[in-house]
Design a protein around this motif. Structure first.
Motif, short mmCIF file in Angstrom:
data_model
loop_
_atom_site.label_atom_id
_atom_site.label_comp_id
_atom_site.label_asym_id
_atom_site.label_seq_id
_atom_site.Cartn_x
_atom_site.Cartn_y
_atom_site.Cartn_z
N ASN A 68 0.82 -1.21 0.00
CA ASN A 68 0.00 0.00 0.00
C ASN A 68 0.86 1.26 0.00
O ASN A 68 0.52 2.26 -0.63
CB ASN A 68 -1.00 0.00 1.16
CG ASN A 68 -0.37 -0.16 2.52
OD1 ASN A 68 0.74 -0.67 2.65
ND2 ASN A 68 -1.06 0.26 3.54
N TYR A 69 2.00 1.24 0.67
CA TYR A 69 2.88 2.40 0.69
C TYR A 69 3.55 2.63 -0.66
O TYR A 69 3.80 3.77 -1.05
CB TYR A 69 3.93 2.29 1.80
CG TYR A 69 3.38 2.64 3.16
CD1 TYR A 69 3.32 3.95 3.59
CD2 TYR A 69 2.89 1.65 4.01
CE1 TYR A 69 2.80 4.28 4.83
CE2 TYR A 69 2.36 1.97 5.26
CZ TYR A 69 2.33 3.29 5.66
OH TYR A 69 1.80 3.61 6.89
N LYS A 70 3.85 1.56 -1.38
CA LYS A 70 4.39 1.71 -2.73
C LYS A 70 3.38 2.41 -3.62
O LYS A 70 3.72 3.33 -4.38
CB LYS A 70 4.75 0.34 -3.32
CG LYS A 70 5.96 -0.30 -2.71
CD LYS A 70 6.21 -1.66 -3.35
CE LYS A 70 7.35 -2.38 -2.70
NZ LYS A 70 7.60 -3.69 -3.29
N ALA A 71 2.12 1.99 -3.53
CA ALA A 71 1.06 2.62 -4.33
C ALA A 71 0.87 4.08 -3.93
O ALA A 71 0.69 4.95 -4.79
CB ALA A 71 -0.24 1.84 -4.18
N VAL A 72 0.92 4.35 -2.64
CA VAL A 72 0.79 5.73 -2.15
C VAL A 72 1.94 6.58 -2.67
O VAL A 72 1.73 7.71 -3.13
CB VAL A 72 0.75 5.76 -0.61
CG1 VAL A 72 0.93 7.17 -0.08
CG2 VAL A 72 -0.55 5.16 -0.11
N GLY A 73 3.15 6.04 -2.61
CA GLY A 73 4.31 6.78 -3.12
C GLY A 73 4.16 7.13 -4.58
O GLY A 73 4.44 8.26 -5.00
N GLN A 74 3.68 6.18 -5.36
CA GLN A 74 3.46 6.44 -6.80
C GLN A 74 2.41 7.52 -6.99
O GLN A 74 2.59 8.43 -7.80
CB GLN A 74 3.04 5.14 -7.51
CG GLN A 74 2.97 5.26 -9.01
CD GLN A 74 4.31 5.60 -9.62
OE1 GLN A 74 5.34 5.07 -9.24
NE2 GLN A 74 4.31 6.51 -10.58
N SER A 75 1.33 7.45 -6.22
CA SER A 75 0.26 8.45 -6.33
C SER A 75 0.75 9.84 -5.91
O SER A 75 0.40 10.84 -6.55
CB SER A 75 -0.94 8.06 -5.45
OG SER A 75 -1.51 6.87 -5.92
N LEU A 76 1.55 9.91 -4.84
CA LEU A 76 2.11 11.19 -4.42
C LEU A 76 3.00 11.79 -5.51
O LEU A 76 2.94 12.99 -5.77
CB LEU A 76 2.90 11.04 -3.13
CG LEU A 76 2.12 10.99 -1.84
CD1 LEU A 76 3.04 10.64 -0.67
CD2 LEU A 76 1.40 12.30 -1.56
N MET A 77 3.83 10.95 -6.14
CA MET A 77 4.72 11.46 -7.19
C MET A 77 3.92 11.92 -8.41
O MET A 77 4.33 12.86 -9.09
CB MET A 77 5.76 10.40 -7.58
CG MET A 77 6.79 10.17 -6.50
SD MET A 77 8.21 9.16 -7.01
CE MET A 77 7.43 7.61 -7.43
N GLU A 78 2.79 11.28 -8.69
CA GLU A 78 1.95 11.72 -9.81
C GLU A 78 1.27 13.04 -9.49
O GLU A 78 1.17 13.92 -10.34
CB GLU A 78 0.91 10.65 -10.14
CG GLU A 78 1.50 9.43 -10.78
CD GLU A 78 0.52 8.27 -10.90
OE1 GLU A 78 -0.68 8.45 -10.59
OE2 GLU A 78 0.95 7.18 -11.31
#
Length: 114
Positions: A68-78
């Motif tokens: 879930n944190y990997k997905a969150v990190g990707q969303s934050l970078m987007e």
């Protein structure tokens, strides 16, 4: 930086810290005991922290590397194109060592005094 842990009362706590050239500063904690740590909820939490600090003051967000944190990190970078997400190196090393431990055969070692 964010770090989750469980206290002596079995509450799940997420701490937020800021690292700068002047050192590490504690920012806040959130009791996440009653919160489902879905990608959406974690994103809301981290996004609010970035907004609080102000996006132009944030270069990198460091979390553990759970899915879930990997997905969150990707969303934050987007959402915030100048921001980078990276998993915590210590968490990665811990996981690697746990994998090694699972694959090692434990042998008894007898030491004799000289």
């Amino acid at each position: 930086m964010s770090d989750g842990w469980t206290d002596k009362k079995r509450r799940c706590i997420c701490n937020f810290l800021v690292n700068s050239p002047k050192g590490i500063v504690y920012l806040s904690s959130v009791d996440t005991s009653n919160m489902s740590k879905t990608t959406d909820k974690v994103f809301e939490m981290l996004d609010a922290i970035v907004e609080r600090i102000e996006e132009e003051n944030v270069v990198q967000v460091v979390t553990d590397n759970a899915t879930n944190y990997k997905a969150v990190g990707q969303s934050l970078m987007e959402k915030k194109e100048s921001l980078f997400w990276t998993p915590c190196v210590i968490h990665c090393i811990d996981l690697i060592l746990e994998d090694f431990e699972k694959k090692l055969e434990v042998q008894e070692l007898f030491l004799f005094p000289c």
